[in-house]
Enzyme design. Structure first.
Site, short mmCIF file in Angstrom:
data_model
loop_
_atom_site.label_atom_id
_atom_site.label_comp_id
_atom_site.label_asym_id
_atom_site.label_seq_id
_atom_site.Cartn_x
_atom_site.Cartn_y
_atom_site.Cartn_z
N CYS A 1 -90.85 35.34 8.00
CA CYS A 1 -89.64 34.54 7.93
C CYS A 1 -88.64 34.94 9.01
CB CYS A 1 -89.00 34.66 6.56
SG CYS A 1 -89.94 33.85 5.24
N HIS B 1 -83.53 32.78 6.23
CA HIS B 1 -82.81 33.28 5.06
C HIS B 1 -81.88 34.41 5.45
CE1 HIS B 1 -85.15 37.05 4.69
NE2 HIS B 1 -86.17 36.34 5.13
#
Length: 233
Positions: free
Chosen positions: A201, A185
């Site tokens: 992440c 992301h």
């Protein structure tokens, strides 16, 4: 070519309950403590790099230019020679060096600087990029809300925007038909690139995750390399 791999218990395994518990925890906001430490002036920056990371006013939420004072030049997006057994189109995350590679033909790859999961939340393994979303909603998992009660207000989702932890794009990592809850992301925090700052992440600059999402085909393989991952064949 098929490959087998082995992972330690602390890593990303099919069917482990710890994977789901740690999931999207990697998409939390991050403080600027590292930024405060990076005060030295950078080396001269080429006009091409300045242009590459200039403002993106036509996005749904206008993205400001990257503050290149806080981005080590080794993490500038660039096409590089990259020898790998992986097929073109594969995404490879090199956790040891904080790089993400999108494998191309003829021994080349597009390389991006990345921020990764801090100790205790790192992960590795093999999956696929199921799909991507522009300016996605972020919903913290219940386990994260228990650890960080201030996130209760986002239990039903945080609207998209520059302050949303998923940023301008999110690429969703699956194994088989199961969402791993891990994402690639965007972030506007240049000082976090090249550091272990999130809970699992993989974060790229907004500019870089937009560039990657525009080029990765849904269903493409992703390999996240970790210290305990071994490949054969």
């Amino acid at each position: 070519m098929a490959h087998s791999f082995s992972l330690s218990r602390r890593h990303f395994l099919v069917g482990t309950s710890s994977l789901l518990a740690l999931g999207a925890a990697g998409c939390t906001p991050y403080s600027n403590d590292i930024a405060q430490q990076q005060v030295a002036l950078p080396p001269p920056i080429s006009p091409e790099v300045v242009m590459m990371y200039s403002a993106l006013p036509d996005e749904q939420f206008a993205v400001p230019p990257v503050d290149l004072r806080y981005l080590d030049q080794r993490y500038y997006r660039q096409r590089v020679h990259y020898q790998t057994i992986e097929e073109p189109g594969t995404v490879v995350v090199d956790t040891a060096n904080f790089y993400l590679y999108h494998v191309e033909e003829n021994g080349m790859a597009m390389r991006y600087g990345a921020g990764l999961g801090r100790a205790g939340f790192e992960w590795s393994g093999r999956g696929r990029i199921a799909y991507s979303r522009e300016w996605p909603v972020w919903t913290p998992p219940a386990e994260m809300i228990e650890r960080e009660p201030e996130l209760e207000r986002w239990r039903n989702g945080q609207p998209p925007g520059l302050d949303n932890p998923l940023g301008a794009r999110a690429l969703y990592i699956h194994q088989g038909n199961r969402d791993t809850l891990y994402r690639i992301h965007g972030t506007g925090e240049a000082w976090t690139i090249g550091h272990a700052v999130s809970s699992g992440c993989v974060r790229l600059l907004h500019h870089d995750v937009i560039h990657l999402a525009d080029r990765v085909k849904w269903g493409s393989p992703i390999v996240v390399l970790g210290g305990d991952v071994t490949f054969e064949g």
